[in-house]
Scaffold this motif. Structure first.
Motif, PDB file in Angstrom:
ATOM      1  N   VAL A 187       7.131   8.495   7.848  1.00 63.08           N
ATOM      2  CA  VAL A 187       6.579   9.624   7.092  1.00 63.08           C
ATOM      3  C   VAL A 187       6.172   9.178   5.694  1.00 63.08           C
ATOM      4  O   VAL A 187       5.100   9.543   5.196  1.00 63.08           O
ATOM      5  N   ARG A 188       7.017   8.362   5.040  1.00 67.99           N
ATOM      6  CA  ARG A 188       6.681   7.883   3.697  1.00 67.99           C
ATOM      7  C   ARG A 188       5.443   6.990   3.726  1.00 67.99           C
ATOM      8  O   ARG A 188       4.610   7.038   2.822  1.00 67.99           O
ATOM      9  N   MET A 189       5.331   6.181   4.762  1.00 66.90           N
ATOM     10  CA  MET A 189       4.151   5.316   4.882  1.00 66.90           C
ATOM     11  C   MET A 189       2.882   6.159   5.080  1.00 66.90           C
ATOM     12  O   MET A 189       1.818   5.847   4.549  1.00 66.90           O
ATOM     13  N   GLN A 190       2.993   7.236   5.849  1.00 73.77           N
ATOM     14  CA  GLN A 190       1.846   8.120   6.040  1.00 73.77           C
ATOM     15  C   GLN A 190       1.433   8.773   4.730  1.00 73.77           C
ATOM     16  O   GLN A 190       0.245   8.937   4.447  1.00 73.77           O
TER      17      GLN A 190
ATOM     18  N   THR B  11       0.201   3.469   6.610  1.00 74.89           N
ATOM     19  CA  THR B  11       0.520   3.576   8.032  1.00 74.89           C
ATOM     20  C   THR B  11       0.118   2.331   8.809  1.00 74.89           C
ATOM     21  O   THR B  11       0.792   1.932   9.756  1.00 74.89           O
ATOM     22  N   HIS B  12      -0.984   1.697   8.399  1.00 73.82           N
ATOM     23  CA  HIS B  12      -1.459   0.526   9.135  1.00 73.82           C
ATOM     24  C   HIS B  12      -0.475  -0.632   9.060  1.00 73.82           C
ATOM     25  O   HIS B  12      -0.583  -1.585   9.843  1.00 73.82           O
ATOM     26  N   LEU B  13       0.506  -0.561   8.160  1.00 72.41           N
ATOM     27  CA  LEU B  13       1.485  -1.640   8.048  1.00 72.41           C
ATOM     28  C   LEU B  13       2.742  -1.384   8.864  1.00 72.41           C
ATOM     29  O   LEU B  13       3.606  -2.262   8.938  1.00 72.41           O
TER      30      LEU B  13
ATOM     31  N   SER C 222      -2.722   6.005  -2.458  1.00 70.79           N
ATOM     32  CA  SER C 222      -2.951   5.033  -1.384  1.00 70.79           C
ATOM     33  C   SER C 222      -3.462   3.697  -1.924  1.00 70.79           C
ATOM     34  O   SER C 222      -2.992   2.629  -1.518  1.00 70.79           O
ATOM     35  N   LEU C 223      -4.436   3.746  -2.837  1.00 67.89           N
ATOM     36  CA  LEU C 223      -5.003   2.512  -3.359  1.00 67.89           C
ATOM     37  C   LEU C 223      -3.953   1.690  -4.098  1.00 67.89           C
ATOM     38  O   LEU C 223      -3.822   0.476  -3.880  1.00 67.89           O
ATOM     39  N   LEU C 224      -3.170   2.354  -4.959  1.00 66.21           N
ATOM     40  CA  LEU C 224      -2.139   1.635  -5.704  1.00 66.21           C
ATOM     41  C   LEU C 224      -1.066   1.082  -4.774  1.00 66.21           C
ATOM     42  O   LEU C 224      -0.598  -0.057  -4.950  1.00 66.21           O
ATOM     43  N   ALA C 225      -0.674   1.875  -3.779  1.00 65.08           N
ATOM     44  CA  ALA C 225       0.355   1.411  -2.843  1.00 65.08           C
ATOM     45  C   ALA C 225      -0.124   0.206  -2.052  1.00 65.08           C
ATOM     46  O   ALA C 225       0.638  -0.754  -1.838  1.00 65.08           O
TER      47      ALA C 225
ATOM     48  N   ALA D  85       8.635  -1.251   2.054  1.00 66.84           N
ATOM     49  CA  ALA D  85       9.326   0.036   2.226  1.00 66.84           C
ATOM     50  C   ALA D  85       9.638   0.672   0.880  1.00 66.84           C
ATOM     51  O   ALA D  85       9.522   1.891   0.708  1.00 66.84           O
ATOM     52  N   GLY D  86      10.021  -0.157  -0.102  1.00 70.15           N
ATOM     53  CA  GLY D  86      10.288   0.366  -1.440  1.00 70.15           C
ATOM     54  C   GLY D  86       9.044   0.916  -2.103  1.00 70.15           C
ATOM     55  O   GLY D  86       9.085   1.952  -2.787  1.00 70.15           O
ATOM     56  N   VAL D  87       7.909   0.236  -1.916  1.00 71.39           N
ATOM     57  CA  VAL D  87       6.642   0.724  -2.452  1.00 71.39           C
ATOM     58  C   VAL D  87       6.309   2.087  -1.857  1.00 71.39           C
ATOM     59  O   VAL D  87       5.911   3.026  -2.568  1.00 71.39           O
ATOM     60  N   ALA D  88       6.480   2.205  -0.532  1.00 70.48           N
ATOM     61  CA  ALA D  88       6.210   3.487   0.128  1.00 70.48           C
ATOM     62  C   ALA D  88       7.118   4.583  -0.410  1.00 70.48           C
ATOM     63  O   ALA D  88       6.672   5.707  -0.682  1.00 70.48           O
ATOM     64  N   GLY D  89       8.401   4.283  -0.576  1.00 72.76           N
ATOM     65  CA  GLY D  89       9.331   5.280  -1.082  1.00 72.76           C
ATOM     66  C   GLY D  89       9.019   5.696  -2.509  1.00 72.76           C
ATOM     67  O   GLY D  89       9.107   6.883  -2.859  1.00 72.76           O
TER      68      GLY D  89
END
Length: 817
Positions: free
Chosen positions: A260-263, A268-270, A424-427, A471-475
């Protein structure tokens, strides 16, 4: 003159686009574009036809191609149009003919009869993937699992048959342990899938799968996968299973909250192997071989062998297949000295992949893969050129890659999830540097895990901590304010997104003239301002203030006119409806399955107090989100209906914490909340032994009727099924005579809700709440056909997201929330 000839030669060279020029300008050879487009259109059509029709289409295309070839050979003249037609029809025929053969091979008369009658079969299945958790739980809240499989043998109506038919199986927790390659036997009900789907039928499992151990073979690649998964789980890295997903595509081990955090952050592609991973593996092996002074052909062979092994290990998926094909063709291009022909490789890969698997034409993963690659090839270099006028080249390249892919992919992603990840771009920029490292370190661990497990551990640990960074970046970005911006859904939202992407690209293409125009306009504005007297400025300021006041007043009037009356909340696969009772108060009918979704919807509607919460029946998709209704807002009363003996824990906990006593609702109960009145029509107190669906509370709500407005009648029906609905209508014949303005279609539009309610109440608008791409097939086509036949407009949460209705001059209008 010499300079002009030199410029013309250089221009001609750029138009041919055989090689990149000295400035690194991208290659855009579009000669194979007609073939790729024709192949894609042919695939879309062929998979929706039966075998004879697809075969006939293939023969027609072949005839046209042969005719063009004969005409060109007879005339012996260069005709570009005929060449384009020849290539396009030839590519389309290459798709249609083998597709017809495959569709015919999948045919089976007993199976077709079972699908047509939605009968039960006993089946022997070969799993073609791991079981994955379904997005929507079962009606009792228990998880459900989806499995892609091939039907090898079956029994229907006492007749045994053999086949090779792709299916999708939907089952309970018993199916969660089924892995790719497992042979199982089970029974279930089969129903038809939509035209063009890879699976010919959906099988709803009625028994647990019986694994046939003696017929299940675990291949060497599966053994390597299992060993690596065990190793990945022992690294101690807090990656929530992401490393295994990124390295070998094991998405089932990635934590759901991380997905969910990746979305929410456009990553998500990762969460699984993408096409980029194939490029990393191919490049690493090729360059390593060259570093050891192996000849070019040996390095290329090593790259191809490693690529094939990688694809087999991670299991072929659309993006992986596309990247593998492009990588192989790229190696051949290098060997033959043709250089980088990016668009040519993309067009060849599209045609080749669709010839092998035409069902890819409708799969979002494949479409996104092609869109991302097109963005990188077409827009990437251009964005780099524009950005490096403002930033250092390495930063410009780092920004351009995710930006180009995002511009091309966002319109497609809107069709899947109508929201824009703000960061999204920064992540992607923050995650990008470690992705190649995770892939290579992870693959080294895969290579060593069977031979030297201890030597594999350091590489797995390194890859695991790299995945922990992602995962930390997504969070981090998912928890930031406004992490996701709601966006209009459906084709309109996709078109709006595409226009936004085109606007960004237009600025990049015409940057120089736009900058000149802006500078000229700014200079003229500064000159004009210098000539304006202070008195004139005062008049302008006064006019601006009056204009703002007028706009504010007009906006207030429009808002007053457009006050919402009824709202449908997008709660996924469930129900959640809201009736306005005051400026910041409302009645709520059902809470959906997820507390966060109903809470978000009520916040968007500015509902601060819930005067009445009605849980129409106690299925999880109607009460599971009850905590969200109680979140930071008082609930004054709760009514429910059920055939069960006890209330679920979620309802008990929410009401106990709020100091409420849940009350059963039965036919004859009435109430008034301001200008809104309600009357319960079902169930009757003497109704016994009803199913939980048929125990649904049916409530007639009348709202409005003040300030000269006409009242609006709304009938909420829960999940009541056809027979109980007929009994309710017989008892309330006045409902048939008066009708209603708005009907909440029973059971999310399922077939078992029947058509009598639609015909008897003659609504102007029908409300349908269903999850996007849900596994139940809601709403059923028969229900939609009945609404169309009655001329009733259907407002659906699976298409519009959350929406609200308001009365405007006696007309009901609908807006997305």
């Amino acid at each position: 003159m010499a300079q002009k000839l030199s410029w013309l030669k250089r221009r001609s060279h750029e138009d041919r686009n055989v090689e990149p020029d000295e400035t690194g300008r991208p290659v855009r050879d579009l000669r194979l574009l007609p073939a790729a487009v024709a192949a894609w259109i042919a695939a879309v059509l062929a998979v929706r036809l039966d075998a004879p029709a697809a075969l006939m289409l293939g023969f027609v295309l072949t005839t046209v191609a042969l005719g063009c070839m004969a005409f060109v050979g007879y005339r012996r003249k260069h005709c570009r149009i005929l060449q384009v037609i020849l290539v396009a029809t030839g590519a389309a025929a290459m798709i249609c003919l083998p597709t017809a053969a495959r569709i015919d091979q999948q045919g089976s008369e007993p199976m077709e009869a079972a699908i047509a009658s939605e009968g039960h079969i006993t089946a022997k299945l070969l799993a073609t993937g791991d079981a994955s958790r379904a997005s929507a739980p079962d009606l009792d809240g228990s998880p459900r699992w989806i499995l892609e499989a091939t039907l090898l043998e079956g029994t229907f109506g006492g007749e045994r048959f053999t086949a090779s038919i792709p299916l999708v199986v939907l089952g309970g927790d018993d199916w969660s342990a089924v892995k790719d390659g497992d042979m199982v036997r089970a029974a279930g009900k089969v129903t038809a899938t939509d035209p063009g789907e890879r699976a010919r039928a959906l099988m709803i499992g009625s028994t647990a799968p019986d694994r046939l151990e003696h017929e299940t073979e675990t291949g060497p690649m599966e053994q390597v996968r299992e060993r690596f998964l065990t190793l990945a789980g022992s690294t101690g890295a807090p990656d929530d299973g992401l490393m295994a997903g990124m390295v070998i595509g094991a998405r089932s081990v990635v934590a759901e909250d991380l997905v969910v955090r990746m979305q929410s952050t456009g990553l998500t592609h990762l969460t699984a192997v993408s096409g980029a991973n194939c490029s990393y593996v191919l490049a690493f092996v090729f360059l390593s071989c060259r570093a050891f002074r192996l000849p070019r052909w040996a390095a290329a062979l090593g790259g191809i062998v490693s690529l094939v092994a990688f694809v087999l290990l991670v299991r072929p998926e659309p993006s992986v297949l596309r990247a593998a094909v492009m990588g192989s063709i790229g190696v051949l291009a290098v060997l033959t000295g043709r250089g980088r022909l990016s668009m040519t490789l993309l067009f060849l890969s599209i045609a080749a992949l669709l010839a092998v698997d035409p069902w890819l034409s409708g799969e979002y993963a494949f479409i996104l893969s092609v869109a991302a690659t097109s963005g990188l090839v077409l827009a990437g270099p251009l964005l780099v050129q524009r950005l490096e006028t403002l930033l250092p080249r390495w930063i410009a390249q780092l920004l351009a890659v995710p930006l180009a892919a995002q511009l091309f992919c966002t319109p497609i992603l809107i069709l899947i999830q109508p929201a824009i990840p703000t960061y999204s771009l920064l992540a992607n920029i923050a995650a990008a540097p470690v992705v190649p490292f995770i892939t290579i370190a992870g693959m080294l661990a895969v290579m060593l895990v069977s031979l030297l497990p201890l030597a594999a551990l350091p590489f797995a640990v390194a890859a695991g901590w790299g995945a922990s960074w992602v995962a930390g970046v997504a969070g981090f970005f998912a928890s930031a304010p406004l992490a996701v911006i709601p966006w209009p859904s459906g084709a309109g939202g996709a078109a709006l997104s595409a226009l936004s992407s085109l606007a960004v690209l237009a600025v990049a293409v015409w940057w120089q003239p736009l900058r000149a125009v802006v500078r000229s306009a700014a200079a003229k504005a500064r000159s004009a301002v210098r000539g304006i007297r202070i008195r004139a400025l005062k008049w302008v300021a006064a006019g601006f203030a009056l204009g703002c006041a007028g706009l504010w007043a007009a906006a207030g009037a429009v808002h007053e006119t457009a006050e919402w009356t009824i709202a449908g909340c997008d709660v996924g696969q469930g129900d959640g409806f809201v009736v306005r009772t005051g400026e910041h108060s409302a009645m709520v009918f059902d809470a959906g399955p997820d507390p966060a979704l109903i809470d978000r919807c009520l916040d968007a509607l500015q509902v601060e107090t819930v005067d009445l919460l009605v849980i129409t029946h106690l299925h999880q998709d109607h009460y599971g989100g009850i905590e969200g209704v109680f979140s930071d807002r008082p609930v004054r009363r709760l009514l429910y209906s059920t055939s069960e003996a006890a209330l679920p824990d979620e309802v008990i906990e929410a009401t106990t914490d709020a100091g409420l006593v849940p009350e059963p609702i039965v036919a004859g109960d009435t109430g008034a909340l301001g200008s809104t009145t309600w009357t319960a029509l079902w169930p009757f107190p003497d109704v016994t032994d009803a199913s939980e669906n048929d125990a649904s509370a049916v409530v007639l709500v009348t709202t409005g009727g003040t300030d000269g407005r006409s009242p609006v009648d709304v009938l909420f029906t829960g999940d009541i099924e056809e027979e109980a609905a007929d009994e309710m209508l017989v008892a309330h014949r006045d409902l048939t005579l008066s009708g209603v303005d708005i009907l909440k279609v029973a059971h999310h539009g399922a077939r078992n809700g029947g058509h009598r309610l639609i015909e008897a109440t003659s609504p102007s608008v029908a409300l349908i709440s269903a999850g996007r791409h849900n596994d139940y097939g809601h709403p059923h086509p028969a229900t939609l056909d009945a609404l169309d036949a009655a001329g009733v407009y259907a407002a659906r949460t699976d298409q519009r997201g959350s929406f609200f209705l308001f009365a405007d001059d006696g007309t009901l209008r609908i807006r997305s929330l």
